[in-house]
Design a protein around this motif. Sequence first.
Motif, PDB file in Angstrom:
ATOM      1  N   ARG A  66      80.992  36.569  20.150  1.00 27.09           N
ATOM      2  CA  ARG A  66      81.439  37.720  20.943  1.00 27.09           C
ATOM      3  C   ARG A  66      80.075  38.160  21.588  1.00 27.09           C
ATOM      4  O   ARG A  66      79.107  38.407  21.180  1.00 27.09           O
ATOM      5  CB  ARG A  66      82.061  39.041  20.073  1.00 27.09           C
ATOM      6  CG  ARG A  66      82.546  40.131  21.058  1.00 27.09           C
ATOM      7  CD  ARG A  66      83.027  41.192  20.141  1.00 27.09           C
ATOM      8  NE  ARG A  66      82.118  41.801  19.396  1.00 27.09           N
ATOM      9  CZ  ARG A  66      82.208  42.642  18.462  1.00 27.09           C
ATOM     10  NH1 ARG A  66      83.542  42.684  17.873  1.00 27.09           N
ATOM     11  NH2 ARG A  66      81.317  43.342  17.904  1.00 27.09           N
ATOM     12  N   LEU A  67      80.382  38.299  23.012  1.00 26.56           N
ATOM     13  CA  LEU A  67      79.223  38.674  23.618  1.00 26.56           C
ATOM     14  C   LEU A  67      79.457  40.045  24.573  1.00 26.56           C
ATOM     15  O   LEU A  67      80.635  40.170  24.908  1.00 26.56           O
ATOM     16  CB  LEU A  67      79.083  37.783  24.788  1.00 26.56           C
ATOM     17  CG  LEU A  67      78.718  36.220  24.660  1.00 26.56           C
ATOM     18  CD1 LEU A  67      78.537  35.283  25.942  1.00 26.56           C
ATOM     19  CD2 LEU A  67      77.586  36.085  23.689  1.00 26.56           C
ATOM     20  N   THR A  68      78.716  40.896  24.441  1.00 32.67           N
ATOM     21  CA  THR A  68      78.730  42.246  25.002  1.00 32.67           C
ATOM     22  C   THR A  68      77.862  42.715  26.385  1.00 32.67           C
ATOM     23  O   THR A  68      76.758  42.336  25.876  1.00 32.67           O
ATOM     24  CB  THR A  68      78.511  43.365  23.778  1.00 32.67           C
ATOM     25  OG1 THR A  68      79.361  43.103  22.868  1.00 32.67           O
ATOM     26  CG2 THR A  68      79.000  44.709  24.306  1.00 32.67           C
ATOM     27  N   ALA A 107      70.940  32.020  26.779  1.00 30.72           N
ATOM     28  CA  ALA A 107      70.573  32.229  25.348  1.00 30.72           C
ATOM     29  C   ALA A 107      69.393  31.343  25.077  1.00 30.72           C
ATOM     30  O   ALA A 107      68.819  30.311  25.646  1.00 30.72           O
ATOM     31  CB  ALA A 107      71.638  31.538  24.419  1.00 30.72           C
ATOM     32  N   ALA A 108      68.385  32.126  23.996  1.00 33.20           N
ATOM     33  CA  ALA A 108      67.202  31.577  23.886  1.00 33.20           C
ATOM     34  C   ALA A 108      67.051  31.547  22.111  1.00 33.20           C
ATOM     35  O   ALA A 108      67.607  32.653  21.443  1.00 33.20           O
ATOM     36  CB  ALA A 108      66.016  32.226  24.550  1.00 33.20           C
ATOM     37  N   ASP A 111      67.235  35.105  19.955  1.00 35.78           N
ATOM     38  CA  ASP A 111      68.486  35.906  20.064  1.00 35.78           C
ATOM     39  C   ASP A 111      69.346  36.111  19.304  1.00 35.78           C
ATOM     40  O   ASP A 111      69.811  35.502  18.441  1.00 35.78           O
ATOM     41  CB  ASP A 111      69.286  35.435  21.543  1.00 35.78           C
ATOM     42  CG  ASP A 111      68.430  35.602  22.901  1.00 35.78           C
ATOM     43  OD1 ASP A 111      67.477  36.050  22.819  1.00 35.78           O
ATOM     44  OD2 ASP A 111      68.940  35.207  23.893  1.00 35.78           O
ATOM     45  N   GLU A 112      69.991  37.419  19.171  1.00 35.96           N
ATOM     46  CA  GLU A 112      70.956  37.750  18.244  1.00 35.96           C
ATOM     47  C   GLU A 112      72.506  37.893  19.036  1.00 35.96           C
ATOM     48  O   GLU A 112      72.278  38.426  19.956  1.00 35.96           O
ATOM     49  CB  GLU A 112      70.769  39.122  17.787  1.00 35.96           C
ATOM     50  CG  GLU A 112      69.922  39.149  16.365  1.00 35.96           C
ATOM     51  CD  GLU A 112      70.062  40.505  15.410  1.00 35.96           C
ATOM     52  OE1 GLU A 112      70.747  41.395  16.137  1.00 35.96           O
ATOM     53  OE2 GLU A 112      69.333  40.721  14.662  1.00 35.96           O
ATOM     54  N   ILE A 113      73.356  36.939  18.237  1.00 36.70           N
ATOM     55  CA  ILE A 113      74.651  36.854  18.896  1.00 36.70           C
ATOM     56  C   ILE A 113      75.544  37.427  17.706  1.00 36.70           C
ATOM     57  O   ILE A 113      75.458  37.188  16.591  1.00 36.70           O
ATOM     58  CB  ILE A 113      75.036  35.560  19.006  1.00 36.70           C
ATOM     59  CG1 ILE A 113      73.840  34.974  20.064  1.00 36.70           C
ATOM     60  CG2 ILE A 113      76.317  35.139  19.673  1.00 36.70           C
ATOM     61  CD1 ILE A 113      74.138  35.518  21.599  1.00 36.70           C
ATOM     62  N   LYS A 114      76.725  37.937  18.060  1.00 39.56           N
ATOM     63  CA  LYS A 114      77.659  38.598  17.286  1.00 39.56           C
ATOM     64  C   LYS A 114      78.685  37.426  16.986  1.00 39.56           C
ATOM     65  O   LYS A 114      79.116  36.753  18.110  1.00 39.56           O
ATOM     66  CB  LYS A 114      78.547  39.645  17.743  1.00 39.56           C
ATOM     67  CG  LYS A 114      77.907  41.016  17.668  1.00 39.56           C
ATOM     68  CD  LYS A 114      77.749  41.571  16.219  1.00 39.56           C
ATOM     69  CE  LYS A 114      77.522  42.964  16.364  1.00 39.56           C
ATOM     70  NZ  LYS A 114      76.120  43.494  16.156  1.00 39.56           N
TER      71      LYS A 114
END
Lengths: 246, 203
Positions: A48-50, A91-92, A95-98
């Motif tokens: 999920r990206l916000t 994205a690198a 990075d934090e992703i849900k």
Amino acid sequence: MTAEPSPQSPWQAATITRIQKRTPRVASFWFQPTRPFAHLAGQHVDIRLTAPDGYQARRSYSIASAPGGGIELAIERLDDGEVSPFFHDVAAVGDEIKLRGPLGGHFIWEESDGGPILLVGGGSGVVPLMAMLRHRTLRNTAVPVALIFSARVWDEVIFRDELIGLDDRRDGFDLVLTLTREPARRPSDYSRRVDARMMAQAVERLPKAPRLAYVCGANAFVSAAADALIGAGVPAGLIRTERYGV
Amino acid sequence: MVTRGFFSGRRPPSDTDTRIPPGQYLEQGFPVLSAGPTPRVRTEDWSFTLKRGPRPLKTWNWAEFNALPQSNMTRDIHCVTAWTKFNTPWQGVMIDDILADAGIQPPTAYTLALSFDGYSTNVPTKDLVTGKAMVALLYEGKPITADHGGPARLLVPHLYFWKSAKWVNGLQFTERDEPGFWELRGYHMYGDPWREQRYSSDP
Ligand SMILES: Cc1cc2nc3c(=O)[nH]c(=O)nc-3n(C[C@H](O)[C@H](O)[C@H](O)COP(=O)(O)OP(=O)(O)OC[C@H]3O[C@@H](n4cnc5c(N)ncnc54)[C@H](O)[C@@H]3O)c2cc1C
């Protein structure tokens, strides 16, 4: 029963720990979830990206790694897509992703399911099949497996070196590549779309009739491949499908 | 909370976002999802049976079923894989009219929808009656194609779309809320898109 209901799988933050280009359009992304979880070969996670205004986009991605092997996703870039270009362009590592998972209780292969098994993947549809193959290799089982992998061209064969390496072991795994826009490169390969004759030949490579068949990819591919399997005499009830949509 | 560098240009038009449940995006196409190959059910071989537990209450063949009163429903549909599609037009037979033709009241509080390919999905009976659900025979005025569940599929548009069983061939009334195919595999027992009840662990 192969199917365990998914355990609790709430949204959590996961850190990207590594990125590796696989083909011109596919890259692998490794994630370290805050609360690590155990998955089965074939399962997926939701991402999920916000955006700053709260807008969210979510998509599903199959796990390419074997159970116990961390979380590797292999994401194909769709140029006009919303989420996959983000992974490729933005994205690198760090990075934090849900992320939420593991999900899916049907498109799963466990050692106890036995074999022979027939795997049929189109493009990025090979990803959950790769988890199954890696699981088989790590478990060191002799379950006979044939993978029919359809890609447009040789350079778009995801996990190509690893797959050919597994094929070279001659331990009961057979790799069949079919290139839809280029001539075949290896004697066992084809250069056309999947069809019933190709499936029948793959079935013949197995020591006995398949116990299960797994088909994954874009919807049109899955429909064509599942029909081809039925055309080759594989009972519909043995065929499990995972459709990536459009 | 915010994802670094994610600025999507794709937002639902502001006049429609109250129609899109949380976590869903608007889709113009009509994606296809199912657990296995597409069964091709010929209308000659088609039948529909109401059952209470194992006991059949009434069976219709294709011609008999098509002779039942037909209704239209145009609804937004919501797939658990996160797409929402607006204004999908269906025609078919309301569950209320099927029960009326069988001359029965709903005998139990729970129902399993059954399909030709062995798929099943559970829906509380109250979510099927009083104009909420139908067995759809036409989509956009044309017979439903096999990949979308034809000849007939259940339509329960207020729940996630896996509850709208494809290739439906019966409804089985059950005493308890019995999980169906996907519900046994980690999906939610009820599946309300507005409460984001996707997986069994969702509240
Ligand atoms: C269980 C499961 C597992 C999956 N596993 C993988 C995997 O391992 N690897 C992988 O690469 N993918 C996988 N997918 C597919 C993945 O979830 C995404 O669908 C894919 O990455 C495309 O997302 P996107 O946001 O980039 O593209 P989207 O924005 O969703 O667009 C997809 C395509 O549809 C078109 N499109 C759709 N909506 C619009 C719109 N509103 N406007 C314009 N164009 C639109 C675009 O042309 C685009 O090419 C999986 C899917 C499922 C269901």
